[in-house]
Design an enzyme around this catalytic site. Structure first.
Site, PDB file in Angstrom:
ATOM      1  N   VAL A  65      36.619 105.567  33.970  1.00  0.00           N
ATOM      2  CA  VAL A  65      35.802 104.496  33.955  1.00  0.00           C
ATOM      3  C   VAL A  65      35.388 103.722  35.152  1.00  0.00           C
ATOM      4  CG1 VAL A  65      36.227 103.874  31.587  1.00  0.00           C
ATOM      5  CG2 VAL A  65      37.557 102.855  33.203  1.00  0.00           C
ATOM      6  N   SER A  66      34.397 102.997  35.319  1.00  0.00           N
ATOM      7  CA  SER A  66      34.075 102.258  36.888  1.00  0.00           C
ATOM      8  C   SER A  66      34.807 101.327  37.187  1.00  0.00           C
ATOM      9  CB  SER A  66      32.452 102.081  36.802  1.00  0.00           C
ATOM     10  OG  SER A  66      31.566 103.410  36.546  1.00  0.00           O
ATOM     11  N   SER A  67      35.132 100.316  36.045  1.00  0.00           N
ATOM     12  CA  SER A  67      35.705  99.154  36.310  1.00  0.00           C
ATOM     13  C   SER A  67      36.935  98.605  35.418  1.00  0.00           C
ATOM     14  CB  SER A  67      34.744  97.924  36.402  1.00  0.00           C
ATOM     15  OG  SER A  67      34.153  97.799  35.036  1.00  0.00           O
TER      16      SER A  67
END
Length: 203
Positions: A65-67
């Site tokens: 996931v990005s964050s």
């Protein structure tokens, strides 16, 4: 010969987490000392072809996931991948990554590439293609092909349209650069991202 988990992992060519996972799954029998330390019977383990690293049957499942705000999505990815690998009877390890799909320096991605080049795996499993990278995933897939590694993408049939991909790519790029300019959690950055997401929905 009875060995500690560290020695057993080195002898078998797998990680300590993999041995713990095999124990939980009932694939191996582990003895315990009076103080609760694991002891592995190497004479039995080395004789099991399904556990022998030379059989080249290790599957790597990759989730990203990005964050930090997407931790629930990361947990969901991991659960889906674990269920899928277990249902297929694969001996697997899970790699979890946190970072932009544009970042080639993520720890998990580096570990994945090292494993691909080591010749100790024969399968890579993803929930979606873009979980690997937003740009450049084809390079990793080509590397897998070079080393004879199968790539399994669970949701190929649910791949997005060209327009959807374009919007997501633009948002990813702007997210990365705005985070560098203002900070990932700054109010100014959050307002900018919200405006961009609204614009993308309107498109």
């Amino acid at each position: 010969m009875k060995a500690s988990i560290g020695i057993a992992a080195r002898q078998l060519g797998v990680s300590q987490d993999t041995l713990r996972r095999w124990e939980r799954a009932g694939k191996i029998v582990v003895e315990r000392t009076a103080r609760g330390h694991r002891r592995f019977d190497l004479s039995k383990l080395l004789g099991k072809t399904s556990l022998n690293i030379n059989s080249k049957k290790l599957t790597l499942a990759y989730a990203r996931v990005s964050s930090h705000d997407q931790k629930n999505d990361l947990d969901r990815q991991v659960q889906v991948l674990e269920n899928f690998c277990s249902a297929n009877g694969w001996v697997y390890e899970m790699i979890q990554d946190l970072g932009s799909g544009l970042n080639f320096q993520k720890r998990g991605l580096k570990k994945l590439i090292q494993n691909i080049c080591s010749g100790k795996m024969d399968r890579l499993v993803l929930t979606h293609k873009d979980r690997l990278l937003r740009f450049g995933s084809e390079l990793v897939f080509s590397l897998c092909e070079q080393f004879g590694i199968e790539v399994v993408i669970m949701n190929r049939s649910e791949e997005s349209t060209f327009e959807d991909d374009l919007v997501q790519d633009v948002l990813e790029i702007i997210t990365v650069f705005s985070a560098r300019l203002y900070g990932a959690r700054s109010r100014k950055n959050q307002k900018l991202l919200q405006a961009l997401k609204q614009a993308a929905e309107n498109v």
